[in-house]
Design a protein around this motif. Structure first.
Motif, PDB file in Angstrom:
ATOM      1  N   TRP A 249      -8.640   0.123  -4.066  1.00 44.78           N
ATOM      2  CA  TRP A 249      -7.565   0.178  -5.075  1.00 44.78           C
ATOM      3  C   TRP A 249      -8.065  -0.262  -6.442  1.00 44.78           C
ATOM      4  CZ3 TRP A 249      -5.174   3.545  -3.056  1.00 44.78           C
ATOM      5  CH2 TRP A 249      -4.369   3.483  -1.945  1.00 44.78           C
TER       6      TRP A 249
ATOM      7  N   VAL B  95      -9.504  -2.069   1.552  1.00 41.12           N
ATOM      8  CA  VAL B  95      -8.420  -1.434   0.798  1.00 41.12           C
ATOM      9  C   VAL B  95      -8.347  -2.015  -0.619  1.00 41.12           C
ATOM     10  CG1 VAL B  95      -5.903  -1.168   0.665  1.00 41.12           C
ATOM     11  CG2 VAL B  95      -7.091  -0.782   2.826  1.00 41.12           C
TER      12      VAL B  95
ATOM     13  N   LEU C 250      -4.728   4.592   6.915  1.00 38.96           N
ATOM     14  CA  LEU C 250      -5.423   4.336   5.651  1.00 38.96           C
ATOM     15  C   LEU C 250      -6.824   4.928   5.656  1.00 38.96           C
ATOM     16  CD1 LEU C 250      -4.306   0.687   4.880  1.00 38.96           C
ATOM     17  CD2 LEU C 250      -3.623   2.777   3.716  1.00 38.96           C
TER      18      LEU C 250
ATOM     19  N   GLU D 292     -14.638   5.963  -1.513  1.00 36.74           N
ATOM     20  CA  GLU D 292     -13.467   6.211  -0.673  1.00 36.74           C
ATOM     21  C   GLU D 292     -13.866   6.784   0.686  1.00 36.74           C
ATOM     22  OE1 GLU D 292      -9.957   6.995  -3.979  1.00 36.74           O
ATOM     23  OE2 GLU D 292     -11.080   8.703  -3.227  1.00 36.74           O
TER      24      GLU D 292
ATOM     25  N   LEU E 172      -8.110   7.692   3.038  1.00 34.47           N
ATOM     26  CA  LEU E 172      -9.295   7.494   2.201  1.00 34.47           C
ATOM     27  C   LEU E 172     -10.305   8.623   2.421  1.00 34.47           C
ATOM     28  CD1 LEU E 172      -9.751   3.642   2.486  1.00 34.47           C
ATOM     29  CD2 LEU E 172      -9.270   4.923   0.397  1.00 34.47           C
TER      30      LEU E 172
ATOM     31  N   THR F 221       0.832  -1.199   0.000  1.00 39.40           N
ATOM     32  CA  THR F 221       0.000   0.000   0.000  1.00 39.40           C
ATOM     33  C   THR F 221       0.869   1.252   0.000  1.00 39.40           C
ATOM     34  OG1 THR F 221      -1.712  -1.200   1.192  1.00 39.40           O
ATOM     35  CG2 THR F 221      -1.868   1.189   1.207  1.00 39.40           C
TER      36      THR F 221
END
Length: 192
Positions: free
Chosen positions: A160, A156, A103, A134, A107, A48
């Motif tokens: 992505w 995640v 994360l 997101e 986001l 990531t």
């Protein structure tokens, strides 16, 4: 003034393959995370982090090269992405809570900035949907930072893949612009 807009479009259109490459990288990272949700936290953090660093650098370059109305927002997303990427690469053995919060916050910030950008006349419904996805993923992660690696990997991975597909679509649209009639004509931009 119109000549410079034409030049920017041609420059962006000639770099269509960069967008497709970054999009493919995003899809690959997402698929890897989705296929192997039980991978170690360190591996997830490094994968990531690398993607965030590359994505952040690309966003910063775009904010300088292209002249979007929301240049500052694009630069903010790039800086936040690059910082998050470096932190994840340097400290892959951090606790799941720290990774989840990092994360989740990324986001959230990314989604909010993208949602604001879609309010501009050039905003699209797909950009708004990606921003909402997101934001939703960020809220879920921030609200429950103690979630397991599998749940985090699932959220995640989906983010992505969605982001990668959106960037690939943008790249192909730029490729089409490059091959459109009049895009390469020397006087096309000046007469527009």
């Amino acid at each position: 003034m119109n000549a410079s807009i034409g030049i920017d479009r041609r420059a962006a259109a000639s770099a269509w393959w960069i967008f497709v490459l970054v999009g493919l990288l995003g899809v690959v990272v997402g698929v890897i995370v989705l296929a192997k949700p039980s991978i170690s936290l360190a591996t997830l953090a490094v994968i990531t982090g690398v993607f965030l660093l590359v994505d952040g650098i690309l966003e910063i370059v775009i904010s300088f090269v292209d002249a979007p109305v929301d240049r500052g927002l694009v630069a903010i997303v790039g800086i936040v992405s690059a910082i998050a990427g470096v932190i994840l690469i340097r400290h892959p053995f951090g606790a799941i809570v720290v990774l989840a919060l990092l994360l989740g916050l990324w986001l959230l910030v990314n989604g909010i900035v993208r949602l604001i950008a879609t309010l501009a006349p050039a905003g699209t419904i797909w950009s708004a949907l990606l921003a909402l996805l997101e934001i939703a993923a960020g809220v879920v992660i921030v609200a429950s930072p103690g979630i397991g690696v599998r749940t985090l990997a699932l959220l995640v991975g989906i983010a992505w893949v969605a982001r990668g597909v959106a960037v690939i679509v943008l790249g192909w649209a730029l490729r089409g612009l490059r091959h459109s009639p009049g895009a390469d004509a020397p006087g096309a931009a000046a007469t527009a």
